[in-house]
Scaffold this active site. Structure first.
Site, PDB file in Angstrom:
ATOM      1  N   GLU A  84     -29.364  -7.865  95.696  1.00  0.00           N
ATOM      2  CA  GLU A  84     -29.190  -8.778  94.574  1.00  0.00           C
ATOM      3  C   GLU A  84     -28.244  -9.934  94.900  1.00  0.00           C
ATOM      4  O   GLU A  84     -28.232 -10.953  94.199  1.00  0.00           O
ATOM      5  CB  GLU A  84     -28.646  -8.020  93.347  1.00  0.00           C
ATOM      6  CG  GLU A  84     -29.642  -7.072  92.698  1.00  0.00           C
ATOM      7  CD  GLU A  84     -30.782  -7.794  92.007  1.00  0.00           C
ATOM      8  OE1 GLU A  84     -30.681  -9.015  91.779  1.00  0.00           O
ATOM      9  OE2 GLU A  84     -31.790  -7.141  91.693  1.00  0.00           O
ATOM     10  N   GLU A 115     -29.924  12.932 106.032  1.00  0.00           N
ATOM     11  CA  GLU A 115     -28.527  12.875 105.614  1.00  0.00           C
ATOM     12  C   GLU A 115     -27.639  13.859 106.379  1.00  0.00           C
ATOM     13  O   GLU A 115     -26.409  13.752 106.342  1.00  0.00           O
ATOM     14  CB  GLU A 115     -28.408  13.148 104.117  1.00  0.00           C
ATOM     15  CG  GLU A 115     -28.703  14.572 103.699  1.00  0.00           C
ATOM     16  CD  GLU A 115     -28.422  14.793 102.220  1.00  0.00           C
ATOM     17  OE1 GLU A 115     -27.662  15.728 101.923  1.00  0.00           O
ATOM     18  OE2 GLU A 115     -28.946  14.051 101.367  1.00  0.00           O
TER      19      GLU A 115
END
Length: 304
Positions: A84, A115
């Site tokens: 953004e 992960e």
């Protein structure tokens, strides 16, 4: 390795023990009541958020970058904030980056076991060319994700500033962080589902970090986004409105000057406020280190 059941985010929430028997509105009220506690918990860690922002501002002034590192929900939150910034503040795409376990493809579909690879966390930062000028924020609600641990360890080893963002106290990732942000949102309404309160808190914090940093490096005038990137019709209309609001010219005049500046809002404002040329406006903005009000003040000073 810490057992999951000992973590606060893995505890059962007393207020939702019988949520599976409740009607819709009662479920919504429980969720809403729990969500209302999130901003209070974020308020408690404002000093740590502030330290992070101050370090990040200094880093960026020296040419440093920001890297978010996470897995699963935490990685996706980092991506959402990072992507953004270019359209909102016209930042280069590499200034704020998100590094996600399993790669960008894991944004849409989970990559099993990604992960758990501590070494890969370090390797992915190395691949991005992280240096001692940069800031690395490791995000993990549990505070124990090996991928994030590896990334923060690497950040410390090379002299980059490391920051942990977690929802558990005395988290493992905090052992490898120069600044520790532990926002204790407590047990979730669905046990262990940290996409709920923990994720909401982390999203708020990332919003705070990038927004405040952008304000402090000159990308906002008053409360207007004067570095918005004009990449579509809506953003062009917003840019015209910003210019018109600040300078009191018509929308037509704002558009004319905006076209002269290749759709850059800052120089358009300086030109209309001071009467200087586009080249002079750009020079003044650079001299003012990006701050529009300071660029205008420089012209006013020469007229005295």
């Amino acid at each position: 390795m810490e057992k999951l059941k000992t973590l606060t985010t893995e505890q059962r929430n007393e207020s939702s023990m019988h949520i599976d028997h409740l009607p819709t509105m009662d479920i919504l009220k429980i969720i809403n009541e729990e969500d209302r506690t999130v901003t209070e918990k974020v308020h408690e860690v404002l000093p740590e958020i502030g330290k992070t922002i101050d370090v990040l501002c200094q880093s960026m002034k020296k040419g440093g970058k920001l890297f978010y590192v996470g897995a699963g929900t935490s990685g996706r939150i980092g991506i959402l904030d990072a992507v953004e910034c270019p359209p909102t503040f016209s930042t280069p795409p590499d200034l704020i980056q998100a590094v996600m376990a399993g790669g960008d493809g894991a944004f849409r579909q989970a990559v099993e076991g990604a992960e758990d690879d501590e070494a890969q966390g370090a390797a992915d930062l190395q691949e991005r060319g992280v240096t001692e000028l940069d800031v690395v924020i490791g995000i993990a609600a549990s505070g124990r994700t090996p991928y994030v641990v590896g990334a923060l360890k690497h950040a410390q080893e090379i002299g980059a500033t490391s920051v942990s963002l977690t929802s558990n106290k005395h988290a493992k990732i905090s052992r490898y962080a120069d600044i520790k942000i532990e926002v204790l949102t407590g047990p979730e309404i669905l046990t262990g589902s940290t996409r709920l309160k923990a994720a909401s808190a982390h999203k708020l914090i990332l919003n705070m970090i990038t927004t405040t940093t952008m304000i402090k490096i000159g990308k906002v005038y008053e409360n207007l986004m004067v570095d918005v990137k004009v990449s579509n019709y809506k953003l062009k209309e917003r840019a015209k409105s910003i210019i018109s609001t600040i300078t009191s010219v018509s929308n037509e005049e704002a558009e004319r000057v905006l076209n002269e500046t290749n759709h850059e809002v800052k120089p358009a404002i300086v030109m209309l406020k001071t009467g200087v040329s586009y080249a002079e406006a750009r020079q003044l903005i650079a001299q003012a280190e990006g701050f529009v009000h300071q660029a205008i003040a420089l012209v006013d000073e020469t007229k005295k």
